[in-house]
Design an enzyme around this catalytic site. Structure first.
Site, PDB file in Angstrom:
ATOM      1  N   SER A  15       7.739   3.453   1.111  1.00  0.00           N
ATOM      2  CA  SER A  15       6.970   3.374   2.350  1.00  0.00           C
ATOM      3  C   SER A  15       7.022   2.030   3.037  1.00  0.00           C
ATOM      4  CB  SER A  15       5.520   3.773   2.084  1.00  0.00           C
ATOM      5  OG  SER A  15       5.426   5.169   1.943  1.00  0.00           O
TER       6      SER A  15
ATOM      7  N   GLY B  92       4.336   0.951  -1.428  1.00  0.00           N
ATOM      8  CA  GLY B  92       5.093   2.186  -1.474  1.00  0.00           C
ATOM      9  C   GLY B  92       5.543   2.600  -2.849  1.00  0.00           C
TER      10      GLY B  92
END
Length: 402
Positions: A103, A349
């Protein structure tokens, strides 16, 4: 992609630095080794010792085979590694490693969208329908009332496609291609994720990777190029991010890298998933990078080198995520308070094989951390990685008095 790792889903963020070896480490219990990227010697022994202790914890109690943290400020840059890059060969984690950042892809994507806003090619408050007609429809999801801003800030209410993927199916065929439109349609086959009855888009914050698949599609529709090409042209090339790429269907990680592992069950042995097709993450989390590159990117972003002032201000206009740690989310960028005062900006992430976290401050400090297992670490791993980032950013600075 992010935060499905306990159920074997998820995606990522960032870490690594300098082109030197991290030193020979005998397995997970190995003592952390610091590699200097400059000749400057640290005078902050207490913080340095705390970083070493946290890194050692990541590769012992938290269960990661290896870990790496890269730090950078006006005095120079450094990398600290612990554990191993390969559980079979016991090779140490290299300081110049590349890895999947999950992410952490989102700030790259949001930056491109906001550059298009600055060029008057996209309107943040226009409905998604204007750019992707007919795409966001069904089961209460409606692109005519969801804006571009809502996508970037996770206030659209769109369901997260990861909630409807079986991670075991991905592990059974990790090299399979996943079409972005199919993943979006998988999400849109379900109703919005609002908690309050009668809630409308824009009223609640709910993290959904579907938002960024759509943001990637929007970039392609507006520019006529794949979102990865635009990231390359607008960010990677101008900043000289030589370790950074948008792999698409490429299943390998170029250059030096640690093996990526998952632990399919609490007591199960580690499974090597280094070879993996990240199209299942797409614009929500498919990129590869290094700590050096990510530090450079975050610094350029936070200090206004990639966006015009109005768009950077919009990116940094946050709303609460409801978390207890003060985390707030802007447009593809989140803020967190620091124990030494002020805020840092970054992202976190998870993607199969790697977990990352990192951030930067407006006065030129950056810290990124990576471990090469996801999912499969302990519940404490998230907290310890966050502690590594905070310690790296606050190194040599006194705790802030409340």
């Amino acid at each position: 992609m992010i935060k499905h790792k306990r159920a074997l889903g998820g995606a990522l963020t960032l870490a690594v630095a300098v082109g030197v070896m991290g030193g020979s480490l005998p397995g997970n219990a190995a003592a952390a080794t610091r590699v200097k990227a400059t000749t400057a010697q640290s005078t902050h022994a207490a913080d340095d010792a705390r970083l070493r202790a946290l890194m050692h914890r990541l590769t012992t109690a938290d269960g990661a085979p290896g870990a790496l943290v890269a730090t950078r400020d006006r005095r120079g840059s450094a990398v600290l590694t612990s554990g191993v890059a390969d559980v079979d060969s016991q090779a140490p984690v290299r300081g110049d490693s590349r890895f999947r950042i999950g992410s952490m892809t989102k700030p790259f994507v949001a930056t491109v969208v906001l550059q298009l806003v600055g060029e008057h090619r996209v309107d943040l408050d226009a409905p998604v329908e204007r750019y992707l007609p007919g795409v966001v429809r069904g089961h209460g999801n409606d692109g005519r009332v969801i804006t571009v801003r809502m996508l970037l800030q996770h206030t659209s209410g769109l369901p997260d496609y990861l909630d409807h993927l079986n991670p075991q199916d991905i592990l059974k065929d990790p090299l399979a291609h996943h079409d972005t439109r199919d993943l979006v349609n998988l999400a849109l086959a379900h109703p919005p994720t609002f908690e309050k009855p009668g809630a409308m888009p824009g009223s609640e914050w709910h993290y959904s990777n579907t938002n960024y698949l759509l943001a990637g599609m929007l970039i392609e529709k507006v520019t006529g190029h794949a979102y990865g090409e635009e990231i390359g042209r607008r960010i990677i090339e101008p900043l000289g991010l030589h370790d950074t790429s948008v792999p698409g269907d490429a299943t390998s990680i170029p250059g030096p890298h640690p093996r990526g592992y998952v632990r399919p069950g609490e007591d199960a042995p580690l499974m090597d998933i280094t070879a993996f097709n990240p199209s299942v993450a797409g614009a929500s989390g498919e990129m590869i990078s290094s700590g050096t590159d990510l530090n450079r990117f975050l610094d350029a972003l936070v200090r206004g080198k990639l966006l015009r002032p109005a768009q950077l201000k919009a990116m940094m206009k946050t709303r609460s995520t409801g978390s207890d740690d003060g985390r707030e989310y802007g447009l593809g960028l989140e803020s967190r308070p620091l124990p030494c005062g002020g805020l840092y900006w970054g992202h976190g992430g998870d993607i199969f094989g790697y977990q990352t976290a990192g951030g930067a401050t407006a006065d030129g400090r950056q810290a990124t951390v990576m471990t090469n297992v996801d999912p499969g670490g302990t519940d404490a791993q998230d907290d310890d990685m966050e502690a590594v980032v905070r310690t790296g950013l606050c190194e040599g600075r006194p705790a802030h008095s409340q």
